[in-house]
Write an enzyme that holds these catalytic residues in place. Structure first.
Site, mmCIF file in Angstrom:
data_model
loop_
_atom_site.group_PDB
_atom_site.id
_atom_site.type_symbol
_atom_site.label_atom_id
_atom_site.label_comp_id
_atom_site.label_asym_id
_atom_site.label_seq_id
_atom_site.Cartn_x
_atom_site.Cartn_y
_atom_site.Cartn_z
ATOM 1 N N CYS A 4 0.804 -1.235 0.000
ATOM 2 C CA CYS A 4 0.000 0.000 0.000
ATOM 3 C C CYS A 4 0.835 1.284 0.000
ATOM 4 C CB CYS A 4 -1.008 0.003 1.150
ATOM 5 S SG CYS A 4 -0.294 -0.157 2.783
ATOM 6 N N LYS A 57 -6.410 -9.236 11.140
ATOM 7 C CA LYS A 57 -6.240 -7.789 10.977
ATOM 8 C C LYS A 57 -7.581 -7.200 10.564
ATOM 9 C CE LYS A 57 -3.824 -4.311 8.266
ATOM 10 N NZ LYS A 57 -2.753 -4.054 7.304
ATOM 11 N N ARG A 113 -1.478 5.812 8.457
ATOM 12 C CA ARG A 113 -1.603 6.144 7.029
ATOM 13 C C ARG A 113 -1.026 7.520 6.739
ATOM 14 N NH1 ARG A 113 -7.514 3.237 6.080
ATOM 15 N NH2 ARG A 113 -6.763 1.167 6.710
ATOM 16 N N ARG A 140 -10.625 -0.501 2.874
ATOM 17 C CA ARG A 140 -9.996 -1.824 2.865
ATOM 18 C C ARG A 140 -10.943 -2.929 3.351
ATOM 19 N NH1 ARG A 140 -5.189 0.349 1.784
ATOM 20 N NH2 ARG A 140 -3.890 1.484 3.278
ATOM 21 N N GLU A 185 -9.458 -17.498 9.697
ATOM 22 C CA GLU A 185 -8.216 -16.948 9.139
ATOM 23 C C GLU A 185 -7.000 -17.394 9.959
ATOM 24 O OE1 GLU A 185 -6.669 -14.239 6.098
ATOM 25 O OE2 GLU A 185 -8.747 -14.026 6.730
ATOM 26 N N LYS A 197 -4.556 -7.610 15.372
ATOM 27 C CA LYS A 197 -4.363 -6.175 15.179
ATOM 28 C C LYS A 197 -5.679 -5.525 14.807
ATOM 29 C CE LYS A 197 -2.163 -3.412 11.716
ATOM 30 N NZ LYS A 197 -1.451 -3.393 10.491
ATOM 31 N N SER A 200 -1.232 2.453 15.600
ATOM 32 C CA SER A 200 -0.960 3.890 15.674
ATOM 33 C C SER A 200 -2.043 4.664 16.432
ATOM 34 C CB SER A 200 -0.799 4.452 14.263
ATOM 35 O OG SER A 200 -1.930 4.161 13.464
HETATM 36 C C1 PBG Z 1 -0.242 -1.895 5.788
HETATM 37 C C2 PBG Z 1 -0.344 -1.732 7.251
HETATM 38 C C3 PBG Z 1 -1.172 -0.867 7.983
HETATM 39 C C4 PBG Z 1 -0.784 -0.999 9.312
HETATM 40 C C5 PBG Z 1 0.226 -1.943 9.344
HETATM 41 N N1 PBG Z 1 0.466 -2.408 8.077
HETATM 42 C C6 PBG Z 1 -2.169 0.110 7.559
HETATM 43 C C7 PBG Z 1 -3.404 -0.321 6.908
HETATM 44 O O1 PBG Z 1 -3.737 -1.498 6.833
HETATM 45 O O2 PBG Z 1 -4.063 0.592 6.393
HETATM 46 C C8 PBG Z 1 -1.342 -0.203 10.461
HETATM 47 C C9 PBG Z 1 -0.459 -0.110 11.645
HETATM 48 C C10 PBG Z 1 -0.786 1.004 12.578
HETATM 49 O O3 PBG Z 1 -1.846 1.662 12.515
HETATM 50 O O4 PBG Z 1 0.046 1.235 13.476
HETATM 51 N N2 PBG Z 1 -1.213 -2.603 5.169
#
Ligand code: PBG
Length: 322
Positions: free
Chosen positions: A119, A192, A202, A214, A230, A245, A271
């Site tokens: 991404c 996830k 992002r 997504r 999964e 996550k 994050s």
């Molecule tokens: C990439 C990815 C993301 C995160 C980790 N790998 C962002 C997303 O899926 O949009 C998020 C990690 C975070 O928020 O700390 N696909």
């Protein structure tokens, strides 16, 4: 006899003796954004205290982490060039490939994990290649495999596919095996969820999708059984480590993953979780150290072995002071 439980928590010495869950600096994984072409660390406004790091800063950062007892990092590349097929993700001298070598040079004992997802490398910002407005799952698998191989060849210990394509773990396991890299571990982003908590990430990685969202590839936050499928599938495809996550809003899934498999399990405190705590602490509304240590304890109590957290360095120092 209503007071019997209090006997065991009367003094700090007794409480320490009875404590069931412990957090060590070594349990923490520090995510690092590595910015291509940077000469100085660059502030990430929505994640106070976090920076996009130039490759040239990584040696010192890795030594600082090691000195605090943190034994692993998870690398995210922020490349200068993007295209529809994420070409920069597999360059020999790409930003993550260079970052791996810089960290291994400075701290050979640091476990280096890398995010495997396109991404941040695509103009459209989606985690898979596009066919019209849809994500082409199977066309994405060779790209993810090539990216994982490239990280492994550069010295990564663990590759962590996060794009949520079906069979991404199996495809990468197979590709690594063909290239004599079968000793490289795979951490599956098994559960996830399509989460609002990724917002600050992002900004940091420049990876927001340019249209849509997504939800067609990440889990529905309402679903438990689907997440279990999964998890089971990632185990069958050859994952070595499982991950859930976000963390805090999904502790039930952490517990579920723990009970579903005996593989090592990571919880990713993402994050948005970091930024919420930072923002409240900046306002003086929460005691940051206390909240962070409490949430880290909750991930471990729920069954995680590892916690991926932007607070890793600060928390390790707090733990060392305790
Ligand atoms: C990439 C990815 C993301 C995160 C980790 N790998 C962002 C997303 O899926 O949009 C998020 C990690 C975070 O928020 O700390 N696909």
């Amino acid at each position: 006899m209503p007071s019997i439980l209090r006997r065991l928590r009367r003094t700090e010495a007794m409480r320490s003796l009875m404590r069931e869950t412990h957090v060590r600096p070594l349990d923490l994984v520090y995510p690092i954004f590595v910015g291509e072409g940077l000469t100085q660390p660059e502030v990430i406004p929505s994640m106070p205290g976090q920076f996009r790091q130039p490759v040239s800063s990584l040696g010192i950062l890795a030594k600082t982490l090691q000195a605090a007892g943190v034994g692993s990092v998870l690398l995210f590349g922020v490349p200068l060039t993007k295209d529809d097929n994420a070409t920069a993700a597999t360059h020999k001298d790409g930003v993550v490939q260079n970052a791996i070598r810089a960290i291994k040079d400075a701290t050979p004992g640091m476990v280096v994990m890398t995010d495997v997802c396109i991404c941040a490398y695509t103009t459209h910002g989606h985690c898979g290649v596009l066919r019209g407005q849809e994500i082409d799952n199977d066309a994405t698998l060779p790209l993810l495999s090539a990216m994982a191989l490239s990280h492994a060849v550069s010295g990564a210990d663990v590759v962590a596919p996060s794009s949520m394509m079906d069979e991404q773990v199996g495809a990468i396991r197979c590709a690594l095996g063909h290239d004599g890299l079968s000793e490289i571990a795979i951490m599956g982003y098994s559960a996830k969820f399509a989460s609002g908590f990724y917002g600050p990430f992002r900004d940091a990685a420049g990876s927001a999708p340019s249209f849509g969202d997504r939800a067609s590839y990440q889990h529905d936050p309402a679903n438990v059984r689907h997440a279990r499928r999964e998890i089971v599938q990632d185990v069958e495809e050859g994952a070595d480590i499982l991950m859930v996550k976000p963390g805090l809003a999904y502790l039930d899934i952490v517990r579920l993953a723990r009970e579903t498999s005996d593989l090592p399990l990571a919880a990713y405190s993402v994050s948005g979780e970091y930024s919420m705590i930072k923002a409240a602490a900046e306002k003086g509304w929460l005691d940051e150290k206390r909240i962070v240590l409490e949430t880290l304890t909750s991930f471990k109590r729920a069954g995680a072995n590892l916690v991926i957290t932007y607070h890793a360095l600060e928390a390790a120092r707090w733990l060392n002071d305790c």
